[in-house]
Design an enzyme around this catalytic site. Structure first.
Site, PDB file in Angstrom:
ATOM      1  N   TYR A  99     -11.284  -2.971   6.786  1.00 13.96           N
ATOM      2  CA  TYR A  99     -10.006  -2.542   7.108  1.00 13.96           C
ATOM      3  C   TYR A  99      -9.502  -2.059   8.223  1.00 13.96           C
ATOM      4  O   TYR A  99     -10.589  -1.962   9.437  1.00 13.96           O
ATOM      5  CB  TYR A  99      -9.430  -1.523   5.965  1.00 13.96           C
ATOM      6  CG  TYR A  99     -10.158  -0.176   6.017  1.00 13.96           C
ATOM      7  CD1 TYR A  99      -9.881   0.724   7.037  1.00 13.96           C
ATOM      8  CD2 TYR A  99     -11.255  -0.083   5.316  1.00 13.96           C
ATOM      9  CE1 TYR A  99     -10.651   2.065   7.216  1.00 13.96           C
ATOM     10  CE2 TYR A  99     -11.992   1.292   5.498  1.00 13.96           C
ATOM     11  CZ  TYR A  99     -11.435   2.218   6.056  1.00 13.96           C
ATOM     12  OH  TYR A  99     -12.275   3.347   6.299  1.00 13.96           O
ATOM     13  N   GLU A 126       0.755  -1.290   0.198  1.00 15.70           N
ATOM     14  CA  GLU A 126       0.013   0.175  -0.034  1.00 15.70           C
ATOM     15  C   GLU A 126       0.833   1.150   0.056  1.00 15.70           C
ATOM     16  O   GLU A 126       0.984   1.875   0.967  1.00 15.70           O
ATOM     17  CB  GLU A 126      -0.848   0.066   1.217  1.00 15.70           C
ATOM     18  CG  GLU A 126      -1.948  -1.256   1.055  1.00 15.70           C
ATOM     19  CD  GLU A 126      -2.996  -1.152   1.928  1.00 15.70           C
ATOM     20  OE1 GLU A 126      -3.064  -0.269   3.023  1.00 15.70           O
ATOM     21  OE2 GLU A 126      -3.688  -1.950   2.142  1.00 15.70           O
ATOM     22  N   GLU A 143      -4.719  -8.544  -1.621  1.00  9.86           N
ATOM     23  CA  GLU A 143      -4.996  -8.278  -0.069  1.00  9.86           C
ATOM     24  C   GLU A 143      -6.430  -7.961   0.078  1.00  9.86           C
ATOM     25  O   GLU A 143      -6.622  -7.009  -0.516  1.00  9.86           O
ATOM     26  CB  GLU A 143      -3.915  -7.428   0.804  1.00  9.86           C
ATOM     27  CG  GLU A 143      -4.278  -7.668   2.152  1.00  9.86           C
ATOM     28  CD  GLU A 143      -3.700  -6.412   3.079  1.00  9.86           C
ATOM     29  OE1 GLU A 143      -2.321  -6.441   3.004  1.00  9.86           O
ATOM     30  OE2 GLU A 143      -4.068  -5.638   3.589  1.00  9.86           O
TER      31      GLU A 143
END
Length: 526
Positions: A330, A206, A325
């Site tokens: 989250y 990320e 992923e």
């Protein structure tokens, strides 16, 4: 090509005032003549979060006989080792290559964790997760040095579980010119090559959040150049020349993340074997049960996926796209939801929709690691989504077939997908109907006359508790029987119930199901 159209009459039992019993809802059309998509053989894959290596001793949990038994049932699969903490980890060799841990002569049984040590580590892991949660909350991540032990344990786990390891490298090791410093990765590749460890690679996790996590900003063009540098290093290695490289593992499209992906595609798309991105439906800290059952929340995956696919196809139309992923929520998942029966609706719908839209691989965060979205809990026991994943592996093949459901009123809460059945489990021509009922009313699906003589095997998953209360349960039943391991090395028999010919397929309230039409004779599945 001859089209085979099957009409499935869907009936539902409505208990609202004035209802007169069974009422026609709509019809389902299935085209069994052609495959519309074909996903990777390892479509359903899993991750091990790098947080497990925050203290290297916890990596030994991967040597548990129980954990390996659970992992084997999910092969073939990619095993991604990565996540937030991969960008705070540095390889720190502690011994000569000749003295490395596991050897090819050692069997998987010899490498298993002693039970006394397993119990010790499980207790300590419960406390360790609190430390990791605090770090995540405050975005304060300490630097972690890992040794050959972490790499050896990952290799042993992937080999003994039948999974293909993908190792995530640290992309936050950077020069003064903000170029990736590849020296530490070079040491790791050299060690892995000396051990002949077959594995693939990623670089960074990320990158859109680097500024928040580490005060570092990397644009997409530079990110692509960093991947090109890694590919160059791999090409100089005789052993890793043909290994996989995947990335950039950017978050789902929003604001700067779109710019990052576009920039990366310009300079780095040729370096990678698949484009990876991450997806979560909701924030784990402020979500609710209603979100987990909301059709609009589930449908949001389609919007994000189409946006990513559109960007990739403009630059590299033939490049596979993976969810590198993904899970429900989250921030480590939603406590009391992401690890319960309720999470299965998001997970199964994501598998069905991702395959239909054209994603080749979906990597579940996380097989084992910190947070609440794991498949295996802190006691190393399987959670409902684990059992759902095993059934998907056994029953569903990679070929996606076309389905249409005409009822506007019910198509959102009765969600259906169709695949050829897994040919390792069923004969050629069999199909598997993936089914979900998100409502509190039972639903019946009437099998058409054309296939009414076909044997149907039903695998119906429900909570072990009734009604809405059961959605919060961490137990699941298969055709009425609670699923649990027989012992640390043995899974229960996951057998379907054979339905009589002409029997309606019943979807109970709040249920997940696979219906395998073993004698459907689908031309697309032969």
């Amino acid at each position: 090509m001859e089209s085979v159209r099957l009409l499935v009459l869907v009936l539902a039992l409505l208990w609202s005032p004035g209802a007169s019993g069974l009422r026609f809802i709509g019809d389902l059309r299935m085209d069994l003549s052609a495959v519309i998509r074909r996903v990777d053989r390892s479509f359903l894959s899993v991750t091990v979060d790098a947080s497990l290596a925050a203290e290297e001793k916890f990596m030994s949990l991967l040597s548990s006989a129980k954990v390996r038994t659970l992992a084997k049932a999910l092969s073939p699969s990619f095993l991604r080792f990565g996540g937030t903490r991969q960008d705070f980890m540095e390889f720190s060799p502690q011994r000569s290559h000749q003295d490395s841990g596991s050897t090819e002569d050692e069997s998987c049984d010899q490498l298993e964790l002693p039970s006394w040590l397993e119990n010790q580590l499980k207790k300590a892991w419960t406390k360790q997760q609190l430390t990791l949660m605090r770090e995540d909350l405050h975005r304060k991540y300490r630097r972690v040095k890992f040794t050959e032990d972490t790499v050896d344990l990952l290799n042993s786990f992937s080999v003994c579980s039948g999974m293909d390891l993908i190792f995530g490298l640290n992309a936050l090791l950077r020069t003064d010119d903000n170029i990736w410093n590849s020296s530490n990765a070079g040491s790791l590749l050299q060690y892995c090559e000396s051990r002949r460890y077959r594995m693939s690679w990623e670089l960074g996790n990320e990158p859109n959040s680097y500024e928040k996590k580490a005060g570092v900003r990397v644009d997409g063009l530079q990110l692509g150049r960093d991947f090109s540098r890694l590919r160059e290093m791999m090409s100089q290695s005789e052993f890793y020349r043909g290994a996989g490289l995947f990335g950039p593992d950017v978050g789902q499209p929003r604001d700067r993340r779109v710019d990052l992906l576009e920039g990366f595609l310009k300079t780095g798309s040729e370096a990678v074997d698949a484009i990876t991105w991450h997806h979560y439906y909701v924030n784990g800290r402020d979500t609710s049960l209603e979100d987990f059952l909301d059709p609009e929340v589930l449908d949001s995956l389609a919007l994000k996926t189409k946006e990513v696919l559109e960007k990739v196809r403009l630059v590299s139309p033939e490049k596979p796209v993976w969810l590198g992923e993904t899970s429900s929520a989250y921030g480590g998942g939603a406590v009391g939801l992401s690890d319960t029966f309720a999470a299965g609706f998001m997970w199964l719908d994501k598998l069905g929709l991702a395959a239909k839209l054209g994603l080749d691989v979906v990597m579940r965060q996380v097989f084992i690691g910190s947070g609440s979205y794991h498949l295996v809990d802190e006691n190393l026991d399987p959670l409902p989504d684990y059992w759902l994943s095993v059934l998907y592996k056994r029953l569903v093949g990679p070929e996606v077939l076309k389905v249409e459901f005409s009822s506007v009123a019910q198509r959102k809460r009765v969600r259906l997908y169709l695949h050829c059945a897994n040919r390792k489990s069923y004969q050629s021509g069999a199909v598997t109907l993936i089914s979900m009922n998100l409502s509190q009313k039972p639903v019946w699906i009437s099998v058409p006359a054309r296939v009414s003589s076909s044997t149907v095997e039903a695998f119906v998953l429900q909570s072990d508790r009734p009604e809405e209360e059961g959605l919060y349960s961490r137990c699941v039943t298969l055709n009425g029987v609670v699923l649990k391991m027989v012992d640390d090395r043995t899974l229960p028999d996951l057998k379907g119930t054979r339905l009589p010919p002409d029997e309606h397929l019943q979807l109970p309230a709040f249920s997940l199901a696979f219906f395998v039409l073993t004698d459907a004779g689908a031309p697309a599945c032969k």
